[in-house]
Design a protein around this motif. Structure first.
Motif, PDB file in Angstrom:
ATOM      1  N   LEU A 282       0.828  -1.207   0.000  1.00 56.21           N
ATOM      2  CA  LEU A 282       0.000   0.000   0.000  1.00 56.21           C
ATOM      3  C   LEU A 282       0.863   1.258   0.000  1.00 56.21           C
ATOM      4  O   LEU A 282       0.505   2.270  -0.626  1.00 56.21           O
ATOM      5  N   LEU A 283       1.987   1.205   0.686  1.00 57.99           N
ATOM      6  CA  LEU A 283       2.909   2.336   0.678  1.00 57.99           C
ATOM      7  C   LEU A 283       3.443   2.583  -0.723  1.00 57.99           C
ATOM      8  O   LEU A 283       3.504   3.728  -1.199  1.00 57.99           O
ATOM      9  N   TRP A 284       3.808   1.519  -1.410  1.00 58.80           N
ATOM     10  CA  TRP A 284       4.333   1.653  -2.776  1.00 58.80           C
ATOM     11  C   TRP A 284       3.250   2.196  -3.720  1.00 58.80           C
ATOM     12  O   TRP A 284       3.522   3.077  -4.554  1.00 58.80           O
ATOM     13  N   LEU A 285       2.023   1.691  -3.598  1.00 62.03           N
ATOM     14  CA  LEU A 285       0.943   2.165  -4.459  1.00 62.03           C
ATOM     15  C   LEU A 285       0.611   3.633  -4.179  1.00 62.03           C
ATOM     16  O   LEU A 285       0.311   4.402  -5.106  1.00 62.03           O
ATOM     17  N   ALA A 286       0.658   4.035  -2.896  1.00 62.01           N
ATOM     18  CA  ALA A 286       0.396   5.434  -2.552  1.00 62.01           C
ATOM     19  C   ALA A 286       1.444   6.351  -3.173  1.00 62.01           C
ATOM     20  O   ALA A 286       1.121   7.426  -3.710  1.00 62.01           O
ATOM     21  N   LEU A 287       2.706   5.947  -3.123  1.00 57.80           N
ATOM     22  CA  LEU A 287       3.766   6.746  -3.745  1.00 57.80           C
ATOM     23  C   LEU A 287       3.577   6.814  -5.252  1.00 57.80           C
ATOM     24  O   LEU A 287       3.836   7.852  -5.884  1.00 57.80           O
ATOM     25  N   LEU A 288       3.123   5.697  -5.837  1.00 62.64           N
ATOM     26  CA  LEU A 288       2.899   5.668  -7.280  1.00 62.64           C
ATOM     27  C   LEU A 288       1.804   6.646  -7.680  1.00 62.64           C
ATOM     28  O   LEU A 288       1.936   7.398  -8.663  1.00 62.64           O
ATOM     29  N   TRP A 290       0.913   9.232  -5.966  1.00 61.61           N
ATOM     30  CA  TRP A 290       1.368  10.563  -5.587  1.00 61.61           C
ATOM     31  C   TRP A 290       2.398  11.118  -6.573  1.00 61.61           C
ATOM     32  O   TRP A 290       2.681  12.312  -6.597  1.00 61.61           O
ATOM     33  N   GLY A 291       2.946  10.220  -7.369  1.00 63.21           N
ATOM     34  CA  GLY A 291       3.960  10.647  -8.327  1.00 63.21           C
ATOM     35  C   GLY A 291       5.335  10.811  -7.720  1.00 63.21           C
ATOM     36  O   GLY A 291       6.183  11.514  -8.280  1.00 63.21           O
ATOM     37  N   ARG A 292       5.575  10.184  -6.578  1.00 62.06           N
ATOM     38  CA  ARG A 292       6.878  10.259  -5.928  1.00 62.06           C
ATOM     39  C   ARG A 292       7.614   8.942  -6.109  1.00 62.06           C
ATOM     40  O   ARG A 292       7.012   7.883  -6.276  1.00 62.06           O
ATOM     41  N   ARG A 297      14.753   0.215  -0.829  1.00 66.87           N
ATOM     42  CA  ARG A 297      15.339   0.203   0.508  1.00 66.87           C
ATOM     43  C   ARG A 297      14.556   1.099   1.453  1.00 66.87           C
ATOM     44  O   ARG A 297      14.265   0.714   2.593  1.00 66.87           O
ATOM     45  N   ARG A 298      14.172   2.292   0.983  1.00 66.02           N
ATOM     46  CA  ARG A 298      13.440   3.204   1.861  1.00 66.02           C
ATOM     47  C   ARG A 298      12.046   2.676   2.181  1.00 66.02           C
ATOM     48  O   ARG A 298      11.577   2.780   3.319  1.00 66.02           O
ATOM     49  N   ILE A 299      11.384   2.109   1.190  1.00 63.11           N
ATOM     50  CA  ILE A 299      10.050   1.539   1.441  1.00 63.11           C
ATOM     51  C   ILE A 299      10.144   0.426   2.474  1.00 63.11           C
ATOM     52  O   ILE A 299       9.315   0.329   3.393  1.00 63.11           O
ATOM     53  N   LEU A 300      11.175  -0.410   2.360  1.00 62.25           N
ATOM     54  CA  LEU A 300      11.363  -1.483   3.325  1.00 62.25           C
ATOM     55  C   LEU A 300      11.625  -0.923   4.724  1.00 62.25           C
ATOM     56  O   LEU A 300      11.052  -1.400   5.717  1.00 62.25           O
ATOM     57  N   LEU A 301      12.464   0.099   4.825  1.00 60.68           N
ATOM     58  CA  LEU A 301      12.782   0.680   6.132  1.00 60.68           C
ATOM     59  C   LEU A 301      11.564   1.361   6.757  1.00 60.68           C
ATOM     60  O   LEU A 301      11.338   1.252   7.968  1.00 60.68           O
TER      61      LEU A 301
END
Length: 730
Positions: A282-288, A290-292, A297-301
């Protein structure tokens, strides 16, 4: 930002290594130090913040255990069932969130693991129960290679365990949508041989899988395929994204992918592995949307920091680290080897995770790589999509769902038959001794040293540790195993071994041979027994004799065997450097405590006396017969029962150390206070296996050297000492 996130996670994770649980008031100086460091050393401040939060959380969750007499009597509890595992034989297991204890409200609500032995239907998930229960703190058998149940319990957020002795009220929950779908799924798959496997893959219900099934999955290295986690949630999201792209709207694709992943996690009951995978996705999809762009590594952390901040005890959960390190290894392989070649990615992932798998499970599967290369695409492209489609159609089109599930059941029958054949015909699982594991780790360390620009210190350290492993050991050793309320003693001369008694075996199938004895023998590199001695027929001594005899080559059997030589006073044998002498009984059926085989083992200077369950009458008879009884190491007769260890017998033996083989918090109160007082009056040090864990002693001249002077391990292995004011841990 990455460095600060890493340090915060590392600070929380230090709780795995704390030798004791620091006092509650430690948080203030640590927080003050972190505040002082914030501007100049923000990473150090984040590390200290993580330590402070882990400390405060641990005391917050454990505070209720310090109530007076919590573990000395039964209590009336009220709570809701968070999870339930029902078994065909043995007790059902309930994870219960307690609302009150003896009428007193609890905050926060602790989780406890309770065993249900009732004849009727056990409570189900969501039910409210009002019951009588006996509780005990998290505790585990402590032997090399034994499953660490104390760590597992805390890693699941469970702070006590026990059993229900009576039910006062039971209010069934209104069936949830998930429960209704699960009931429909069970109805449509009723009678299918592969039903339990389909349930594990769709709803995460794995209680139907037998230990033999898990052995096959472990042997082939495919357990992850049947535990709903990152692969399954990611696949559900990918299917949703592919369908959403047909609309031409990126937002619709992201929403559909996230929704399908969320639905799959909901079906699986939002288990911990699905929560981790879902949060990262969900974090990855939200960034997608958002266009960011954030690196993997950062998503995992960020995911790790959020999960550990929510529940710091996840750091004690092996599954958490397996999934985190698997994702980290996948990111590393994708960066180093390229992300387009499945074979190269799987090979890199296998090699990077090899040391971790070996240390956690004590072995490796040499067939894991090819089997995963075949099964991962099969599951990803065919089996899981069809299973998800069947679950989606359970309500709107049950007929189509039944047809799909029938076809999937037939496919799984053929697949599982092939997997069982591979596991049994090729035996791909290689259990490794501690020496073999050390060699593998040495090779990995030397390889790492060759890759690092300044790796010479790593190489020298690895070679030094290897030298310590090859240093010759003592002439003989004694290990009094921690097998709960029972007895098992391993005497070794190098790779030669004598086992005296085998611990218990329970109706549920759990037994001390598979849980304790065989893992220890494997760790020591021992593949056969020179002697297997059974003192008498009680199940806590003889419960695994047939199983061990069928599993291991045994050169000589002695004692309470259906067929074979019985113990008789006066029998002698030379065993390597040692002399074996049977002191009792004179004539034996092996059925009674006083028929126990009393065995004295010595090397001319140092002796061990093994007494089984003899009682005062047999002790007096031994004193009357006049054999040599003196021994520097004595295993107290009958686990320290007050019916044994008479004063005259104790003085005749004159031990330097006494070991009581008594289970933790056992219902008989072994060792009895009278026996403990007799040995204390004699000035003899005493150890109890239930408190100390396995007692490991090595011959050192005319004295025994205690290898493990105290119960080893971090703070959660000594929670009982922390709770007991007479033995404070902090």
């Amino acid at each position: 930002m990455d460095k600060r996130l890493f340090c915060f996670c590392a600070g929380i994770s230090t709780l795995m290594l704390w030798p004791w649980l620091p006092g509650w008031d430690w948080w203030l100086p640590l927080a003050w130090l972190g505040w002082l460091c914030w501007r100049a050393r923000p990473a150090l401040a984040c590390l200290l913040l993580g330590i402070v939060w882990a400390l405060c959380y641990s005391h917050w969750q454990l505070a209720w255990l310090q109530q007076p007499a919590l573990f000395q009597k039964s209590h009336i509890i009220a709570g809701s069932v968070v999870d339930a595992q029902h078994r065909d034989r043995g007790a059902s297991r309930l994870i219960v969130s307690l609302k009150s204890l003896d009428g007193q409200a609890l905050s926060p609500r602790p989780r406890v693991l309770l065993s249900w032995y009732g004849q009727g239907a056990a409570p189900a998930r969501g039910d409210e129960i009002h019951s009588v229960s006996r509780l005990q703190p998290p505790h585990s058998l402590h032997n090399p290679g034994t499953f660490d149940s104390a760590r597992w319990l805390l890693g699941q957020g469970i702070t006590a365990r026990g059993y229900l002795t009576g039910t006062l009220a039971h209010q069934a929950a209104v069936p949830s949508w998930r429960a209704r779908l699960l009931a429909r799924f069970r109805q449509l798959t009723d009678g299918q041989p592969a039903r339990d496997w389909l349930l594990a893959l769709s709803f995460g219900e794995r209680a139907g899988l037998t230990p033999a099934d898990w052995e096959v999955l472990r042997a082939l290295g495919i357990s992850h395929l049947f535990a709903i986690s990152g692969l399954h949630i990611g696949l559900a999201a990918a299917l949703g994204v592919l369908l959403g792209r047909l609309t031409g709207q990126p937002l619709a694709a992201a929403l559909l992918g996230g929704g399908l992943a969320l639905a799959y996690a909901w079906l699986a009951g939002f288990s911990l592995p699905t929560q981790r995978a879902l949060l990262m996705l969900l974090l990855w999809l939200a960034l997608l949307c958002w266009g960011r762009f954030w690196s993997g590594r950062r998503i995992l952390l960020v995911t790790m920091a959020l999960l550990l901040a929510t529940m710091p005890w996840l750091a004690l959960n092996q599954g958490f680290w397996l999934s985190v390190l698997a994702v980290a290894a996948l990111l590393a392989c994708a960066g180093w080897l390229g992300g387009n070649n499945l074979w190269r990615l799987q090979l890199g992932l296998t090699l990077l995770l090899l040391p971790l798998v070996m240390l956690l499970f004590g072995g490796v599967s040499w067939l894991s790589l090819p089997v995963n290369l075949v099964l991962i695409p099969l599951f990803s492209l065919l089996l899981i999509p069809l299973l998800l489609l069947a679950c989606l159609l359970l309500v709107p089109a049950p007929g189509v769902a039944a047809w799909l599930l029938h076809g999937l059941g037939r496919l799984f029958e053929f697949l599982l038959a092939g997997l069982h054949w591979l596991a049994h015909a090729l035996s791909p699982w290689l259990m490794l001794s501690a020496l073999a594991q050390g060699i593998v780790l040495l090779a990995a360390a030397l390889l790492l040293a060759g890759l690092l620009p300044r790796g010479r210190p790593v190489a020298w350290l690895a070679l030094y540790l290897a030298g310590l492993q090859l240093w010759p050991g003592p002439s003989w050793e004694v290990r009094v195993l921690d097998v709960g309320q029972g007895l098992s003693v391993l005497v070794t001369q190098g790779k030669r071994a004598l086992l005296y008694d085998t611990g218990n075996r329970f109706p549920s199938g759990f037994n001390m041979a598979d849980a304790v004895i065989l893992p220890l023998l494997t760790r020591l590199g021992i593949g056969r027994l020179d002697y297997l001695v059974i003192s008498h027929d009680d199940s806590d001594h003889s419960g695994n004799r047939e199983h061990l005899a069928a599993t291991l080559p045994v050169a000589r059997r002695l004692g309470a065997w259906p067929e074979g030589p019985r113990c008789r006073a006066g029998q002698r044998a030379e065993w390597g450097r040692l002399q074996l002498q049977v002191l009792w009984p004179e004539a034996s059926t092996g059925h009674r405590n006083n028929d126990s085989c009393v065995l004295r083992i010595d090397d001319g200077r140092l002796a061990l006396l093994l007494t089984g369950d003899i009682e005062a009458r047999a002790e007096r008879a031994l004193l009357g017969r006049g054999p040599r009884l003196d021994a520097q190491l004595l295993l107290s007769p009958h686990h320290g029962s007050r019916s044994s260890s008479t004063e005259a017998f104790n003085r005749a033996v004159a031990p330097q150390l006494v070991v009581h083989t008594a289970g933790f918090n056992n219902r008989w109160g072994f060792p009895s206070p009278e026996v403990v007082a007799r040995f204390a009056q004699q000035g003899v040090p005493q150890l109890v296996t239930g408190e100390h864990g396995m007692v490991h002693l090595a011959a050192s001249g005319d004295r025994w050297r205690l290898v493990n002077a105290r119960r080893p391990g971090p703070w959660y292995h000594r929670l009982n000492a922390w709770l007991n004011e007479s033995k404070p841990l902090e």
